[in-house]
Motif scaffolding. Sequence first.
Motif, PDB file in Angstrom:
ATOM      1  N   ALA A 335       0.827  -1.207   0.000  1.00 20.67           N
ATOM      2  CA  ALA A 335       0.000   0.000   0.000  1.00 20.67           C
ATOM      3  C   ALA A 335       0.860   1.256   0.000  1.00 20.67           C
ATOM      4  O   ALA A 335       0.552   2.232  -0.694  1.00 20.67           O
ATOM      5  N   VAL A 336       1.955   1.254   0.759  1.00 18.54           N
ATOM      6  CA  VAL A 336       2.848   2.418   0.783  1.00 18.54           C
ATOM      7  C   VAL A 336       3.504   2.614  -0.579  1.00 18.54           C
ATOM      8  O   VAL A 336       3.615   3.747  -1.075  1.00 18.54           O
ATOM      9  N   MET A 337       3.911   1.528  -1.202  1.00 16.97           N
ATOM     10  CA  MET A 337       4.533   1.639  -2.526  1.00 16.97           C
ATOM     11  C   MET A 337       3.521   2.121  -3.557  1.00 16.97           C
ATOM     12  O   MET A 337       3.847   2.934  -4.425  1.00 16.97           O
ATOM     13  N   ALA A 338       2.276   1.636  -3.460  1.00 19.80           N
ATOM     14  CA  ALA A 338       1.250   2.074  -4.406  1.00 19.80           C
ATOM     15  C   ALA A 338       0.929   3.553  -4.220  1.00 19.80           C
ATOM     16  O   ALA A 338       0.570   4.245  -5.186  1.00 19.80           O
ATOM     17  N   ALA A 339       1.060   4.053  -2.977  1.00 22.04           N
ATOM     18  CA  ALA A 339       0.796   5.467  -2.689  1.00 22.04           C
ATOM     19  C   ALA A 339       2.042   6.330  -2.867  1.00 22.04           C
ATOM     20  O   ALA A 339       2.020   7.505  -2.532  1.00 22.04           O
ATOM     21  N   HIS A 340       3.131   5.735  -3.385  1.00 26.06           N
ATOM     22  CA  HIS A 340       4.400   6.456  -3.598  1.00 26.06           C
ATOM     23  C   HIS A 340       4.900   7.106  -2.301  1.00 26.06           C
ATOM     24  O   HIS A 340       5.417   8.232  -2.311  1.00 26.06           O
ATOM     25  N   GLY A 341       4.708   6.390  -1.204  1.00 24.41           N
ATOM     26  CA  GLY A 341       5.184   6.886   0.085  1.00 24.41           C
ATOM     27  C   GLY A 341       4.180   7.735   0.830  1.00 24.41           C
ATOM     28  O   GLY A 341       4.427   8.113   1.975  1.00 24.41           O
ATOM     29  N   GLY A 342       3.059   8.052   0.217  1.00 24.17           N
ATOM     30  CA  GLY A 342       2.053   8.886   0.862  1.00 24.17           C
ATOM     31  C   GLY A 342       1.195   8.097   1.833  1.00 24.17           C
ATOM     32  O   GLY A 342       1.415   6.907   2.064  1.00 24.17           O
ATOM     33  N   PRO A 343       0.182   8.758   2.423  1.00 23.97           N
ATOM     34  CA  PRO A 343      -0.710   8.062   3.361  1.00 23.97           C
ATOM     35  C   PRO A 343      -1.449   6.916   2.682  1.00 23.97           C
ATOM     36  O   PRO A 343      -1.754   6.975   1.492  1.00 23.97           O
ATOM     37  N   THR A 344      -1.724   5.882   3.435  1.00 23.45           N
ATOM     38  CA  THR A 344      -2.448   4.721   2.918  1.00 23.45           C
ATOM     39  C   THR A 344      -3.780   4.582   3.639  1.00 23.45           C
ATOM     40  O   THR A 344      -4.067   5.308   4.594  1.00 23.45           O
ATOM     41  N   ALA A 345      -4.585   3.637   3.176  1.00 22.01           N
ATOM     42  CA  ALA A 345      -5.870   3.395   3.832  1.00 22.01           C
ATOM     43  C   ALA A 345      -5.678   2.914   5.261  1.00 22.01           C
ATOM     44  O   ALA A 345      -6.574   3.053   6.096  1.00 22.01           O
ATOM     45  N   TYR A 346      -4.510   2.344   5.585  1.00 24.66           N
ATOM     46  CA  TYR A 346      -4.245   1.916   6.956  1.00 24.66           C
ATOM     47  C   TYR A 346      -4.078   3.111   7.878  1.00 24.66           C
ATOM     48  O   TYR A 346      -4.124   2.973   9.093  1.00 24.66           O
TER      49      TYR A 346
END
Length: 375
Positions: A335-346
């Motif tokens: 999830a962090v990689m998909a968000a390019h380091g940004g906030p995730t749903a977690y």
Amino acid sequence: MGRSKDLSDFDKGQIVMARRLGQSISETAGLVGCSRSTVVSTYRQWSEEGQTTNRRQGVGRPRLIDAPGQRMLSRLVRTDRRSTVAQVSEHFNDGYGRNVSQHTVHRTLLRMGLRRRSPDGVPMMTPDHCRKRLQWAHERRNWTLEQWKKVAWSDESHFLLHHVDGRVRVRRLPGEVMAPECTEEREQAGGGSVMLWATFCWETLGPGIHVDVNLTDAAYLNIVADQLHPFMAMVFPDGSGLFQQDNSPCHTAHIVREWFEEHDEEFKVLPWPPNSPDLNPIEHLWDVLDQQVRSTPAPPRNLQELKDLLLMSWCQIPQDTFRGLVESMPLRIAAVMAAHGGPTAYSAAPTTPGGRAMAVNSTWRLVGELHEETD
């Protein structure tokens, strides 16, 4: 000759599936038992609108906001997520060429699933934070579950004696504002709070202890030496364990770093990226713990009762619960990689004491949905 009955939702689903599987119009019509023109119109409606309905043309009053109008509403809402119904209605009437009431716009938005909700809180992220989080996730993207089982997770958290999140609602008439059954007694700052420090790993729950709200460097060093050290020696006697802590000032104090360096052969400290509660599964254990406390038949009446209840509830967290959180780590990394380091749903689960009880169900639905996507 009267008009034929509408096709059932099941029949329409068969038409869509058959056409998507490459069957001809005639083959599909024979399968369902309808005319070829019905097959064409049903599949066209599904292709253009993403759904099929049994609403007959000419039956009932047509909606004031049709499909193109709904698409326009969707664009307006997505342009400004914080806009009110009045603002959406004003912009809609300016561009749609037809005046509709705010009530109609509101009902249409509800029918489209665009409900007004409180935004979920996420940590503030700078570009540097995102870069470090992405680098941390990239370095551990190939970690196996066996490697994550070697990590002992830790954190501190506050728990209020009384919730003050303002989510309680009562139904009353205008003149009943101060009726006893329509009011709620509140103490300042929720009647006080208790702070816990705890640690756990995949194998077992570690100690949970009460700590001062203002945790000093020396007090944290005592926790590390007296509580963490024996726990790591018991669970990871071969020295393979990794200890996780965030970058709080008391965690990174010089005297604490020196202690960890002296015990480097017994276990190591896991480097941790900034502003990353979504990567620490213990954050969601706090949610579970708070829900257990709030669901007790006899709520705590003072801080001592709250502390005792928290410590007892910590020891009763089911094994499947904390093991499931550790097993979610590959999904958190993804999830962090998909968000390019940004906030995730977690990140969406509240970490403030007042919001915890509302977050647990959505947190576990999220974990379950992400597990299903990888099956």
